[in-house]
Design an enzyme around this catalytic site. Structure first.
Site, PDB file in Angstrom:
ATOM      1  N   SER A 154       0.815  -1.205   0.000  1.00  0.00           N
ATOM      2  CA  SER A 154       0.000   0.000   0.000  1.00  0.00           C
ATOM      3  C   SER A 154       0.859   1.269   0.000  1.00  0.00           C
ATOM      4  O   SER A 154       1.578   1.529  -0.956  1.00  0.00           O
ATOM      5  CB  SER A 154      -0.947  -0.039   1.204  1.00  0.00           C
ATOM      6  OG  SER A 154      -1.915   0.975   1.130  1.00  0.00           O
ATOM      7  N   ASP A 211     -10.161  -4.734  -4.729  1.00  0.00           N
ATOM      8  CA  ASP A 211      -9.645  -3.601  -3.959  1.00  0.00           C
ATOM      9  C   ASP A 211     -10.325  -2.320  -4.434  1.00  0.00           C
ATOM     10  O   ASP A 211     -10.156  -1.912  -5.585  1.00  0.00           O
ATOM     11  CB  ASP A 211      -8.130  -3.505  -4.158  1.00  0.00           C
ATOM     12  CG  ASP A 211      -7.470  -2.527  -3.204  1.00  0.00           C
ATOM     13  OD1 ASP A 211      -8.186  -1.698  -2.610  1.00  0.00           O
ATOM     14  OD2 ASP A 211      -6.238  -2.588  -3.062  1.00  0.00           O
ATOM     15  N   HIS A 247      -7.897  -5.169  -0.122  1.00  0.00           N
ATOM     16  CA  HIS A 247      -6.654  -4.421   0.006  1.00  0.00           C
ATOM     17  C   HIS A 247      -5.671  -5.039   1.009  1.00  0.00           C
ATOM     18  O   HIS A 247      -4.467  -5.096   0.755  1.00  0.00           O
ATOM     19  CB  HIS A 247      -6.960  -2.973   0.421  1.00  0.00           C
ATOM     20  CG  HIS A 247      -5.796  -2.051   0.334  1.00  0.00           C
ATOM     21  ND1 HIS A 247      -5.233  -1.667  -0.868  1.00  0.00           N
ATOM     22  CD2 HIS A 247      -5.059  -1.440   1.300  1.00  0.00           C
ATOM     23  CE1 HIS A 247      -4.221  -0.844  -0.642  1.00  0.00           C
ATOM     24  NE2 HIS A 247      -4.095  -0.694   0.661  1.00  0.00           N
TER      25      HIS A 247
END
Length: 702
Positions: free
Chosen positions: A429, A630, A663
């Site tokens: 991320s 996601d 995610h």
């Protein structure tokens, strides 16, 4: 004015003294030795757009606007050229003498060709002035000077307003998460009343029960062992001793999980341990770097060795011949290839260590890699060489500073300790964002020469549809001034950390999950439910309000929908790519394929399509794992950018879209090792330098 000094001679010294005071740690005071020692002396440019203020005592102050740094250097240069170093209106001679002593031995942080800054001691500082153009995605940070009465009052006012307004915002989010949980709660109650298990529909329900039973049995065995050890010593049977000694990873902790925010505790539960390095960045922040090791084959280094007094720049030479560095304890052929893991937004590197042996960090360590866990600035303990928590300069940074300062500092420390020329980098991320930013040719591309492969998990380059949610829109439509009024100029909603300290760990974990699930629209469907509270012991951490403004404010990521291109640039490229798709469809309708030149893949076409490339030839190979479900980021769009030749220098050695993943599943899903971990392990070894592979043990399964 000093006798004999003309007004023309004293003017540069006056200007330099005033500019120095504007950029110093404390207001100038000839009767205050600390103020003199921390006076600003000159600006050094880590990159052409990242000046760091050097003080008389060798300290470093961050986040100074380019124009202000340029003026300091220009006035210093003019004052020295006109011979006014000792004038009464200049900084006291002792301050300048201290600076002159340090100036001769300190070079630029980058090559002259990259920074435009001369490393010659006799070179005038005005020759170091960098280009003034800034990237539209990275506007100048605000300017905060030394703590005058007026600035102290302004800072206090921001702290008061943000304390109430940000708490009201947080309260709204918490209430929203509770409200949206009510239907789920009633659904569970209904299933219970009808004698059904609400968790039976989870995809890994049977595996969860199996792992829970195994943990319970392990806890009981640990308690039995502990009671046995508390009794008077008896002769241990030879076969039991042999079995215990043959266990490569022997747990040093056990029993019921107390839910603690301590990576070393969870490492010891699986037979590993952690030593912490305190790494200094080039702008003076102190960040934590955790080194995983097996106590049976490694002895931790001394605490003094692990506490850096100054930044480590990339080592000029490496021990490619297999000679161990002082901290190396493995013979040639048995060394471990270094791997650095960097965490995501509002997390710490502990996020990689929450699933026992199925944690990515522990899995790689037990496979045979030398695993290092890097944290970004501030984290759980905001620390700086000179600044304190309440100084707004402590929090005047965003994703650029993480990329061009934190990441190189972490990589430099790992390479310095291990003696290898490169390492494998794994990011999740926000960690991928800071890396993609750092590697860009306009930022700090030479970092790419130190990375053998960049493994991006849920790469955060393009925004997903979630950015349009109401509360994110609120942060995007308010002005920068209003953003600072609501969220302050220090840490972003620091009350979250207060809750972390005050609330029971289980309650905090449950509340943390509900809030983050509400914010980012993910679920725990694929996580091990009994470990969920443990996962949220390592989040959130301290981040700056300025960094959250970069993510969610009106100027940067949330508005542009990309980390390195404006919305207009992205739209133009998408239209060009759609035109290419039309050409392809026309040829397919005629049952033939177009020539590569007709699609822009030929020589001239490739150069034209790569005219706005973000990366140059220094970029390392990329490996990407995209979560197909996601909503926070759009990983598929990044894959399309690479596939369509927008980045001619990027070599994608592995890419995968895991359709069912959200995610956080790329680091927390129960089948993460099978779908991500094993592939990461193999890619890192396959792309490691040949000379390094000759020195290292082959990871298990490679």
């Amino acid at each position: 004015m000093k006798a004999g000094a003309t007004p023309q001679q004293s003017e540069p010294a006056d200007l330099y003294a005033r500019q120095s005071e504007n950029l110093s740690l404390l207001p100038h005071d000839k009767n205050n030795p600390e103020a003199n020692a921390t006076a600003a002396v000159q600006a050094k440019f880590v990159t052409p757009r990242d000046p760091v203020i050097e003080t008389a005592n060798g300290g470093r102050l961050p986040a100074v606007p380019l124009a202000e740094a340029q003026k300091l250097n220009l006035f210093k240069d003019e004052a020295e050229l006109q011979g006014s170093r000792g004038g009464e209106h200049a900084i006291r001679r002792t301050t300048l003498d201290l600076a002159a002593e340090q100036e001769t031995d300190q070079g630029a942080a980058m090559d002259d060709s990259m920074s435009g800054q001369s490393t010659r001691a006799e070179a005038p500082l005005r020759s170091a002035i960098p280009p003034t153009k800034t990237h539209p995605l990275f506007p100048q940070l605000p300017m905060y000077g030394p703590p005058t009465v007026l600035r102290t009052l302004q800072t206090f006012a921001f702290q008061i307003t943000s304390a109430f307004l940000s708490l009201a915002f947080l309260g709204t989010i918490v209430l929203g998460s509770i409200f949206t949980s009510i239907p789920i709660l009633f659904g569970h109650i209904y299933l219970r009343l009808t004698l059904r298990n609400p968790h039976a529909r989870r995809p890994f329900h049977e595996e969860e029960k199996k792992r829970k039973r195994a943990r319970e049995e392990s806890a009981r065995a640990w308690e039995r062992q502990r009671r046995r050890n508390s009794r008077p010593a008896k002769q241990e049977p030879d076969h039991e001793k042999t079995t215990r000694d043959s266990n490569e990873y022997e747990p040093m902790e056990g029993g019921k999980d107390p839910l603690v925010c301590d990576v070393s505790y969870y490492a010891r539960r699986v037979g590993l341990d952690v030593e912490e390095y305190n790494v200094q960045t080039e702008d003076g922040f102190v960040i934590g770097l955790w080194h995983l090791y097996n106590p049976k084959d490694y002895t931790p280094t001394s605490s003094s060795h692990r506490n850096q007094d100054e930044p480590i720049s990339f080592p000029e030479t490496y021990l490619d011949d297999g000679q161990a560095t002082p901290s190396q304890q493995y013979p040639p052929g048995e060394r471990k290839y270094p791997v650095l893991l960097v965490h995501g937004l509002l997390q710490s590197a502990g996020a990689y260590c929450t699933n026992d042996d199925d944690s990515l960090a522990f899995y790689l360590a037990k496979s045979g890699y030398d695993v290092w866990l890097g944290n970004n600035r501030c984290g759980f303990r905001p620390r700086h060489q000179m600044l304190t928590y309440n100084d707004p300069r402590m929090w005047n940074w965003n994703i650029r500073q993480m990329g061009v300062m934190d990441l190189p500092a972490l990589i430099s420390c790992v390479l310095s300790e291990t003696g290898f020329p490169k390492l494998g980098l794994i990011c999740h991320s926000q960690g991928t964002t800071e890396t993609f930013v750092a590697l860009a040719k306009e930022q700090r591309p030479e970092v790419g020469n130190k990375i053998s492969v960049f493994c991006a998990l849920a790469p955060a380059v393009y925004a997903g549809p979630l950015i349009g949610k109401m509360y994110f829109k609120f942060m995007r439509i308010i002005s920068p001034g209003m953003f600072r009024l609501v969220f302050g100029i220090h840490a972003f909603i620091p009350f979250m950390m207060t809750m972390h300290r005050w609330l029971p760990a289980s309650l905090y974990g449950a509340l943390g999950y509900r809030v983050f699930s509400f914010l980012f629209n993910w679920s725990d469907t694929r996580w091990e439910r009994d470990l969920r509270d443990r996962m949220f012991q390592f989040a959130p951490v301290y981040v700056s309000a300025e960094s959250m403004r970069w993510w969610l404010g009106r100027e940067c990521f949330a508005s542009q929908k990309c980390i390195l291109a404006t919305r207009e640039e992205g739209t133009r490229e998408e239209e060009e790519d759609e035109g290419q798709d039309v050409v392809m469809e026309e040829f397919l309708d005629k049952d033939r394929l177009p020539q590569t030149e007709q699609l822009g893949h030929g020589g001239e076409g490739k150069r034209w399509r790569g005219r706005n490339a973000w990366y140059d030839e220094q970029v390392p190979p990329f490996a990407l794992w995209v979560a197909g479900n996601d909503e926070l980021v759009d990983g598929r769009r990044l894959l399309r950018r690479f596939a369509r030749g927008r980045e001619p220098h990027v070599r994608v050695v592995h890419s995968k879209v895991i359709e069912e993943y959200e995610h956080l599943d790329v680091i927390w899903a129960m089948d993460m090792i099978e779908k991500v971990g094993r592939e990461v392990k193999e890619v890192i070894w396959r792309t490691a330098p040949v000379e390094a592979r000759k020195l290292c043990r082959v990871p298990k399964g490679c």
